[in-house]
Design a protein around this motif. Structure first.
Motif, short mmCIF file in Angstrom:
data_model
loop_
_atom_site.label_atom_id
_atom_site.label_comp_id
_atom_site.label_asym_id
_atom_site.label_seq_id
_atom_site.Cartn_x
_atom_site.Cartn_y
_atom_site.Cartn_z
N HIS A 247 49.74 32.96 10.91
CA HIS A 247 50.72 33.76 11.66
C HIS A 247 49.97 34.70 12.62
O HIS A 247 48.99 35.34 12.22
N PRO A 248 50.42 34.80 13.86
CA PRO A 248 49.74 35.67 14.82
C PRO A 248 49.61 37.12 14.34
O PRO A 248 48.63 37.79 14.66
N CYS A 284 62.37 36.43 16.47
CA CYS A 284 61.15 36.84 15.77
C CYS A 284 60.87 38.31 16.07
O CYS A 284 60.77 38.72 17.23
N PHE A 286 58.28 39.96 15.79
CA PHE A 286 56.92 40.24 16.29
C PHE A 286 56.77 39.89 17.77
O PHE A 286 55.73 40.10 18.36
N ARG A 287 57.84 39.36 18.38
CA ARG A 287 57.61 38.73 19.68
C ARG A 287 57.21 39.67 20.81
O ARG A 287 56.51 39.26 21.72
N CYS A 290 53.42 39.73 20.49
CA CYS A 290 52.72 38.47 20.20
C CYS A 290 52.28 37.77 21.49
O CYS A 290 53.09 37.55 22.39
N TYR A 292 51.49 34.77 21.79
CA TYR A 292 51.91 33.37 21.81
C TYR A 292 53.43 33.23 22.02
O TYR A 292 53.97 32.13 21.96
N ALA A 293 54.12 34.36 22.22
CA ALA A 293 55.59 34.32 22.29
C ALA A 293 56.06 33.39 23.40
O ALA A 293 55.48 33.35 24.49
N CYS A 297 61.07 31.77 20.67
CA CYS A 297 60.90 32.87 19.72
C CYS A 297 62.09 33.83 19.75
O CYS A 297 62.18 34.75 18.93
N PRO A 301 62.49 32.48 13.37
CA PRO A 301 61.82 31.38 12.66
C PRO A 301 62.06 31.48 11.15
O PRO A 301 62.17 32.57 10.61
N CYS A 313 56.85 31.33 11.67
CA CYS A 313 56.45 31.33 13.08
C CYS A 313 56.80 29.97 13.68
O CYS A 313 56.59 28.94 13.04
N HIS A 314 57.33 30.00 14.90
CA HIS A 314 57.63 28.73 15.58
C HIS A 314 56.36 27.99 15.99
O HIS A 314 56.36 26.78 16.15
N PHE A 315 55.27 28.76 16.18
CA PHE A 315 54.03 28.13 16.65
C PHE A 315 52.86 28.59 15.80
O PHE A 315 51.98 29.34 16.28
FE1 SF4 Z 1 54.75 34.84 18.00
FE2 SF4 Z 1 56.83 33.25 18.40
FE3 SF4 Z 1 55.39 33.01 16.19
FE4 SF4 Z 1 56.96 35.11 16.55
S1 SF4 Z 1 57.62 32.99 16.35
S2 SF4 Z 1 54.91 35.12 15.80
S3 SF4 Z 1 56.75 35.44 18.74
S4 SF4 Z 1 54.69 32.63 18.28
#
Ligand code: SF4
Length: 324
Positions: A247-248, A284, A286-287, A290, A292-293, A297, A301, A313-315
């Motif tokens: 997770h980021p 999310c 955290f976006r 983040c 990676y958003a 997001c 997720p 997390c989606h990614f």
């Molecule tokens: Fe980052 Fe998206 Fe994962 Fe949230 S879902 S942690 S915004 S990559």
């Protein structure tokens, strides 16, 4: 059956500005003898999760949903008397401030002996012997003599050891420790962590160790659950999660541990602030912070299996990206 099974736990607080959802659908399981690190920044919901498991959420807070099963027994909605009996004997809590356990006007002997007698029919002499033994086990020298002293006659580190000794008096099956070493200097912290680990092995207790400090978890826990904005965002074996966070947010926390930064360089802090739990936007949490958003997001997720761990997390970061 796990010793502790928490399912979809929801805890909220009514405030003047609205309902603050401190814990939103936390699920976790803990086996006997296992140590789980519950990690997050302040306001992540980690301490409220610990207090909710113990049934120690006072109004205006309340458990709004979910289940907490301890050895098969449902604790959510259980009568206060039943919870108190469990808390004294089978489940123990260690607080950040040992004075939440210790009474300043009573000698340590009185407090420890009364704790034993409250739950067991043994002689005062046997209770005292147990207290001396417990103080010795947490590394207090001359325990027989120190027993007669009052809390103010102990240093901060020693006071926390006494509080831990009290928690261990009944060899509890579950210990919930809420940042018990945070206020102590690093050397004392190290000693207490070492002793705690040894004691837990001897007694076979399961432990939830709540902390903001991933470095503490590395040496102590078997598993780790990382919380962000009231939810678990990553959970798995300590070695897996700390070696290659998926997770980021976990990655950001690890990067901000001083030992993981190149000597002399600036610490890599996670940009931005923890969001207010009163006004959480959908998606999310955290976006905003983040790197990676992406568009996706904006949708929340799920906590899904990634290999042998769970990640929200989606990614999720691949092992290669996580250690890069
Ligand atoms: Fe980052 Fe998206 Fe994962 Fe949230 S879902 S942690 S915004 S990559």
């Amino acid at each position: 059956m796990s010793l502790l099974e928490v399912t979809d736990l929801q805890t909220e607080f009514a405030t003047r500005d609205g309902v603050l959802r401190a814990v939103q659908g936390v699920s976790l399981a803990l086996e006997r003898g296992q140590v789980l690190g519950l990690v997050g920044e302040s306001g992540s919901g980690k301490s409220v999760t610990g207090f909710s498991i113990l049934g120690l959420v006072d109004p205006p807070g309340r458990i709004a949903g979910g289940s907490v099963r301890f050895d098969g027994q449902q604790l959510v909605g259980a009568p206060e008397e039943a919870l108190r009996a469990l808390r004294g004997r089978r489940i123990a809590m260690v607080f950040q401030d040992p004075m939440m356990t210790l009474n300043p006007v009573l000698s340590v002997e009185t407090q420890m002996v009364e704790t034993v007698l409250a739950h067991e029919k043994v002689s005062r002499q046997a209770a005292r012997a147990r207290a001396v033994d417990a103080l010795g086990r947490v590394g207090i020298a001359s325990p027989g003599e120190r027993l007669a002293q009052y809390p103010h006659q102990f240093s901060g580190g020693m006071r926390q050891r006494v509080a831990i000794a009290i928690a261990l008096l009944h060899s509890p099956e579950l210990i919930i420790a809420d940042e018990p070493t945070t206020a102590l200097d690093v050397t004392v912290q190290g000693q207490i962590l070492y002793e705690m680990q040894k004691l837990v092995r001897e007694v076979g207790s399961a432990v939830i160790w709540i902390t903001h400090d991933l470095a503490v978890i590395a040496g102590l826990a078997d598993r780790v659950a990382v919380m962000y904005a009231g939810r678990i965002v990553e959970e798995g074996a300590v070695a897996d999660v700390l070696d290659a966070p998926a997770h980021p947010y976990t990655r950001g926390l690890l990067d901000s541990v001083p030992a993981n930064n190149a000597g002399g360089g600036r610490l890599n802090q996670i940009p931005g602030m923890t969001p207010s739990l009163l006004e959480l936007a959908p998606g999310c949490a955290f976006r905003e912070r983040c790197r990676y958003a992406a568009e996706r997001c904006a949708g929340m997720p799920e906590l899904s299996a990634v290999g042998v761990r769970r990640v929200r997390c989606h990614f999720p970061l691949t092992a290669a990206a996580a250690v890069a």
